[in-house]
Design a protein around this motif. Structure first.
Motif, PDB file in Angstrom:
ATOM      1  N   LEU A 184       0.899  -1.276  -0.142  1.00  0.00           N
ATOM      2  CA  LEU A 184      -0.195   0.126   0.070  1.00  0.00           C
ATOM      3  C   LEU A 184       0.962   1.285  -0.191  1.00  0.00           C
ATOM      4  N   GLU A 185       2.017   1.171   0.750  1.00  0.00           N
ATOM      5  CA  GLU A 185       2.774   2.532   0.603  1.00  0.00           C
ATOM      6  C   GLU A 185       3.510   2.492  -0.567  1.00  0.00           C
ATOM      7  N   ALA A 186       3.882   1.547  -1.226  1.00  0.00           N
ATOM      8  CA  ALA A 186       4.312   1.468  -2.596  1.00  0.00           C
ATOM      9  C   ALA A 186       3.356   2.280  -3.446  1.00  0.00           C
ATOM     10  N   ALA A 187       2.135   1.728  -3.572  1.00  0.00           N
ATOM     11  CA  ALA A 187       1.339   2.246  -4.344  1.00  0.00           C
ATOM     12  C   ALA A 187       0.827   3.903  -4.067  1.00  0.00           C
ATOM     13  N   GLN A 188       0.942   4.225  -2.748  1.00  0.00           N
ATOM     14  CA  GLN A 188       0.450   5.581  -2.589  1.00  0.00           C
ATOM     15  C   GLN A 188       1.951   6.475  -2.987  1.00  0.00           C
ATOM     16  N   ARG A 189       3.271   5.840  -2.903  1.00  0.00           N
ATOM     17  CA  ARG A 189       4.113   6.524  -3.626  1.00  0.00           C
ATOM     18  C   ARG A 189       4.092   6.746  -5.306  1.00  0.00           C
ATOM     19  N   ILE A 190       3.746   5.579  -5.924  1.00  0.00           N
ATOM     20  CA  ILE A 190       3.569   5.615  -7.167  1.00  0.00           C
ATOM     21  C   ILE A 190       2.300   6.379  -7.745  1.00  0.00           C
ATOM     22  N   ALA A 191       1.450   6.835  -6.806  1.00  0.00           N
ATOM     23  CA  ALA A 191       0.343   7.668  -7.108  1.00  0.00           C
ATOM     24  C   ALA A 191       0.893   8.955  -6.832  1.00  0.00           C
TER      25      ALA A 191
END
Length: 407
Positions: free
Chosen positions: A390-397
């Protein structure tokens, strides 16, 4: 040296390392890797216990055919999972993970001298694809030919791209269902068409089903043996390969099995006897315990469902991505207004600025029929724990939104 070795291309992760060799990731953020599809969920304790309790088996050479109990456990799992009966003595063979078996099967079934007057033998693969298919084809003396994925059909391979003359030279067809990287599942009507082509041209179908136990829809993915049974067929020229790596979070155990056509498996066993591919006895005992237990598989699938349910909406706000049918990858399109739509530039800048690693989609495909169907896409392996993904997804966004901000 074998001149066919010169045809092999660098593995995607070698290319990824080369792409990133001059990148200094943002040191303010902990590294998160979504690049490699290596399961990170905990290995069930009962499997480790079973492995350690049977180490005395290392004192004897294992049989290449495997323990009768191992073959019986695999056959029983096929019956429970797919409602299909296979003969454990003739239609099941343990293998050291599906990867080595996918490669070795091609060496068993390809006749490099056949069709020499028509350009030589062909191995048909989906595109994008698992690179073992290509390497197995080349080292077996065949030419790989690719059927590109079709975004309009949930990234299913477009078998219509293969003409009749090529099908006539085909000796082996690799099918990956659920697919890597898009997670698409081959439906029954498509299996019917592939079986008809196999009947007409005499080629072997190898169905790679190593992601079959991670799914997100109401029904589990259809398997090739199951499709054959539903269509009233036997297993002639059909071999299915599966593995414990993703199902049971034991990629280091190197354990799987093949099932299907008894004559092909008889020849495959002969090849493997010379190849030195016997599975260690303690590994077989741990594998028996794994195939006989479904509780840990249900728990593992629930973890992936929770993860994908949280991560997919975050990414869908900023890029073209959707929940797959199955497997543990997200196959996302790089927005045209971010990094010029380039999958390699996107991967480099994401690592540099946000310390998140993803795999460029073009590295998983070849140019065929005028295009590279992986270009402009990235593969994200959601193998880490929920919070990390989830943290990775938030960074990508955040990365995509920052790229879109006016200078």
């Amino acid at each position: 040296m074998n001149p066919l070795l010169s045809r092999l291309q660098p593995y995607p992760f070698e290319r990824l390392r080369a792409l990133m060799q001059d990148i200094v990731p943002n040191p303010a953020l902990r590294p998160v890797s979504l690049g490699i599809g290596e399961p990170k969920h905990a290995t069930p304790q009962f499997l480790k216990d079973r492995l350690s309790a049977t180490l005395a088996g290392l004192a004897a050479y294992p049989a290449t055919a495997g323990l009768p109990e191992m073959r019986a456990a695999c056959a029983a799992w096929v019956q429970r999972r797919y409602g299909v009966s296979v003969n454990p003595a003739t239609e099941v063979l343990p293998v050291n993970g599906s990867r080595e078996a996918l490669f070795a099967l091609a060496q068993t079934v390809i006749d490099p001298t056949r069709d020499a007057d028509r350009g030589g033998p062909v191995v048909v693969c989906p595109n994008p694809f698992y690179q073992i298919y290509e390497g197995a084809a080349y080292l077996g003396g065949a030419t790989p030919v690719f059927a590109n994925s079709d975004p309009a059909r949930n990234f299913a391979a477009d078998w219509n791209q293969i003409d009749e003359a090529t099908w006539a030279r085909t000796q082996l067809l690799y099918v990956c269902s659920p697919g890597n990287p898009a997670g698409a599942v081959v439906p029954l009507d498509e299996w019917a068409r592939l079986f008809e082509l196999s009947d007409r041209h005499g080629f072997v179908i190898a169905s790679d089903e190593c992601y079959s136990e991670i799914w997100f829809r109401d029904e589990p993915p259809l398997g090739a043996l199951q499709a054959a049974q539903q269509l009233g067929r036997d297993f002639t020229r059909l071999v299915v390969l599966t593995s414990l790596s993703k199902r049971s979070n034991v990629p280091g155990l190197r354990s799987g099995f093949v099932a299907g056509d008894a004559q092909i498996l008889k020849n495959f066993l002969l090849y493997r006897t010379y190849h030195g591919s016997a599975m260690a006895t303690p590994v077989q005992h741990a594998s028996i315990a794994a195939w006989n237990d479904e509780a840990h598989v249900v728990e593992n699938r629930a973890l992936y469902r929770t993860k994908f349910a949280q991560v997919t909406p975050v990414l869908a706000e900023v890029m073209d991505v959707a929940l797959p049918d199955a497997a543990f990858y997200l196959w996302a399109r790089v927005p045209d207004d971010v990094c010029g739509g380039s999958d390699t530039t996107f991967a480099r800048e994401l690592l540099r600025q946000y310390n998140v690693a993803v795999l460029p989609g073009s590295y998983l495909a070849r140019e065929a029929h005028g295009v590279n169907p992986g270009a402009g896409r990235i593969r994200m392996a959601l193998v880490a724990e929920v919070d990390e993904c989830l943290e990775a997804a938030q960074r990508i966004a955040a990365f995509i939104r920052a790229q879109r901000e006016p200078a």
